[in-house]
Design a protein around this motif. Structure first.
Motif, PDB file in Angstrom:
ATOM      1  N   ALA A 140      41.783  69.380  20.973  1.00 33.85           N
ATOM      2  CA  ALA A 140      41.192  70.099  22.105  1.00 33.85           C
ATOM      3  C   ALA A 140      39.743  70.450  21.811  1.00 33.85           C
ATOM      4  N   LYS A 141      39.506  70.932  20.605  1.00 33.36           N
ATOM      5  CA  LYS A 141      38.135  71.291  20.200  1.00 33.36           C
ATOM      6  C   LYS A 141      37.215  70.078  20.274  1.00 33.36           C
ATOM      7  N   LYS A 142      37.659  68.951  19.740  1.00 30.72           N
ATOM      8  CA  LYS A 142      36.831  67.732  19.743  1.00 30.72           C
ATOM      9  C   LYS A 142      36.545  67.253  21.160  1.00 30.72           C
ATOM     10  N   ALA A 143      37.536  67.389  22.050  1.00 33.33           N
ATOM     11  CA  ALA A 143      37.345  66.961  23.438  1.00 33.33           C
ATOM     12  C   ALA A 143      36.285  67.813  24.127  1.00 33.33           C
ATOM     13  N   VAL A 144      36.305  69.130  23.890  1.00 29.49           N
ATOM     14  CA  VAL A 144      35.291  70.005  24.478  1.00 29.49           C
ATOM     15  C   VAL A 144      33.917  69.689  23.895  1.00 29.49           C
ATOM     16  N   GLU A 145      33.861  69.501  22.582  1.00 27.31           N
ATOM     17  CA  GLU A 145      32.580  69.181  21.934  1.00 27.31           C
ATOM     18  C   GLU A 145      31.991  67.874  22.482  1.00 27.31           C
ATOM     19  N   LYS A 146      32.843  66.896  22.723  1.00 27.40           N
ATOM     20  CA  LYS A 146      32.380  65.623  23.292  1.00 27.40           C
ATOM     21  C   LYS A 146      31.796  65.846  24.690  1.00 27.40           C
ATOM     22  N   ALA A 147      32.467  66.671  25.500  1.00 30.72           N
ATOM     23  CA  ALA A 147      31.973  66.960  26.846  1.00 30.72           C
ATOM     24  C   ALA A 147      30.624  67.676  26.785  1.00 30.72           C
ATOM     25  N   GLY A 182      40.394  79.031  19.178  1.00 27.24           N
ATOM     26  CA  GLY A 182      39.998  79.579  17.885  1.00 27.24           C
ATOM     27  C   GLY A 182      38.554  79.350  17.495  1.00 27.24           C
ATOM     28  N   TYR A 183      37.776  78.735  18.368  1.00 25.38           N
ATOM     29  CA  TYR A 183      36.372  78.442  18.063  1.00 25.38           C
ATOM     30  C   TYR A 183      35.478  78.939  19.205  1.00 25.38           C
ATOM     31  N   ARG A 184      34.194  79.104  18.879  1.00 26.30           N
ATOM     32  CA  ARG A 184      33.189  79.373  19.896  1.00 26.30           C
ATOM     33  C   ARG A 184      32.230  78.190  19.888  1.00 26.30           C
ATOM     34  N   MET A 185      32.229  77.438  21.001  1.00 24.11           N
ATOM     35  CA  MET A 185      31.516  76.161  21.062  1.00 24.11           C
ATOM     36  C   MET A 185      30.280  76.241  21.935  1.00 24.11           C
ATOM     37  N   TYR A 186      29.172  75.755  21.383  1.00 29.59           N
ATOM     38  CA  TYR A 186      27.897  75.666  22.090  1.00 29.59           C
ATOM     39  C   TYR A 186      27.522  74.189  22.241  1.00 29.59           C
TER      40      TYR A 186
END
Length: 309
Positions: free
Chosen positions: A101-108, A247-251
């Protein structure tokens, strides 16, 4: 027998497994007969509270017959459920999970102009609010086997909503929202949508678009699933706040640990917690930009040890 083999993995020292093993073959034959005759009834739940990450009531069932029976059903149901899920949901699916899930958001987020704003929401008391009649209706859209439907109905009616702790509940929860996922992606044509259990993140270039979409989501959930969006929903600019998810805060440029996880990590290190406990937090940290945090925590620990000696 296969369900019993799978259900006991990592649990050989539990009381329920040891008790079952005193008459393993006889129990399996008895469970088979209960299912065949439709005399199986869900055992009495034992309820207890957990307080991390938030306070929740968790329901427990005996290893025999219930947990074995649930695994037997899931041996058949898992590929059926997974075939209905979109690529945008990540909870309780092999090969996905938190880091996917984290990687998918980061890719977007690499599409900076398309992810200026974020709509973040979750569902009010999701597990207790699942409507039994709607869940049964949804299951009948995909499953036609009457014997299996009888068994699933028995489990569904064993508690209000769907009880946290049941092996089948996490799949029921995911399946309950799967047609909503399809509506979001196919009817509403949302490009950047991510769901982990009942936590939803949607990214878009326009704040007004997300507010309108929120109203459409409210309407769909209320009218089709009898669910309510929790009042703490947020529409905000990603650049200034980051997306607090799984569990992460993504920028757009980097990813950090969620503040609460970072604090717990620091407490574990400061308290010289067991190695396995600290390793779990290191596992979280290694998947984000946290080299400075790790260096700081362990330098401080080393300095404290030197001071004591």
């Amino acid at each position: 027998m296969l369900a019993d083999d799978i259900a006991r993995k990592g649990k050989l020292h539990q009381y329920g497994v040891k008790l079952h093993d005193k008459n393993r073959e006889g129990n399996i034959i008895a469970l088979h007969q209960m299912l065949k005759d439709k005399t199986y009834k869900t055992s009495t739940y034992k309820m207890f509270k957990v307080y991390e990450p938030k306070e929740r009531d968790v329901y427990g069932l005996p290893y025999f017959p219930d947990r074995i029976a649930h695994h037997a059903a899931m041996n058949i149901l898992e590929p059926v459920f997974v075939s209905t899920f979109t690529a945008d949901t990540f909870s309780c699916i092999k090969g996905r999970g938190i880091h996917a899930a984290k990687k998918a958001v980061e890719k977007a987020l690499k599409d900076v102009s398309g992810t200026i704003y974020c709509l973040k929401l979750d569902i009010k008391k999701f597990y207790p609010s699942v409507d039994h009649a709607i869940l049964k209706q949804l299951l009948r859209r995909k499953i036609k086997d009457q014997d299996l439907l009888w068994f699933l109905d028995e489990i569904i009616e064993s508690a209000l909503g769907i009880p946290i702790g049941n092996y089948l509940s996490q799949y029921f929860a995911n399946f309950y929202l799967t047609y909503f996922d399809h509506w979001i992606k196919e009817d509403k044509s949302v490009k950047y949508y991510f769901r982990y259990a009942d936590d939803l993140v949607i990214l878009a270039p326009s704040k007004q678009y997300l507010h309108q979409l929120l109203e459409d989501i409210r309407s769909y959930l209320t009218n089709n699933l009898k669910l309510t969006v929790k009042g703490n929903y947020q529409v905000f600019p990603v650049a200034s706040r980051g997306i607090d998810f799984v569990g992460y805060r993504m920028y757009h440029t980097h990813t950090l640990l969620r503040k609460s996880i970072k604090k717990n990590f620091a407490r574990k290190v400061a308290a010289n917690a067991p190695r396995a406990s600290i390793a779990a937090y290191l596992g979280w940290a290694k998947h984000c930009d946290s080299s400075h945090l790790i260096k700081k925590l362990f330098n401080e620990k080393f300095q404290r040890i030197q001071y004591r000696t």
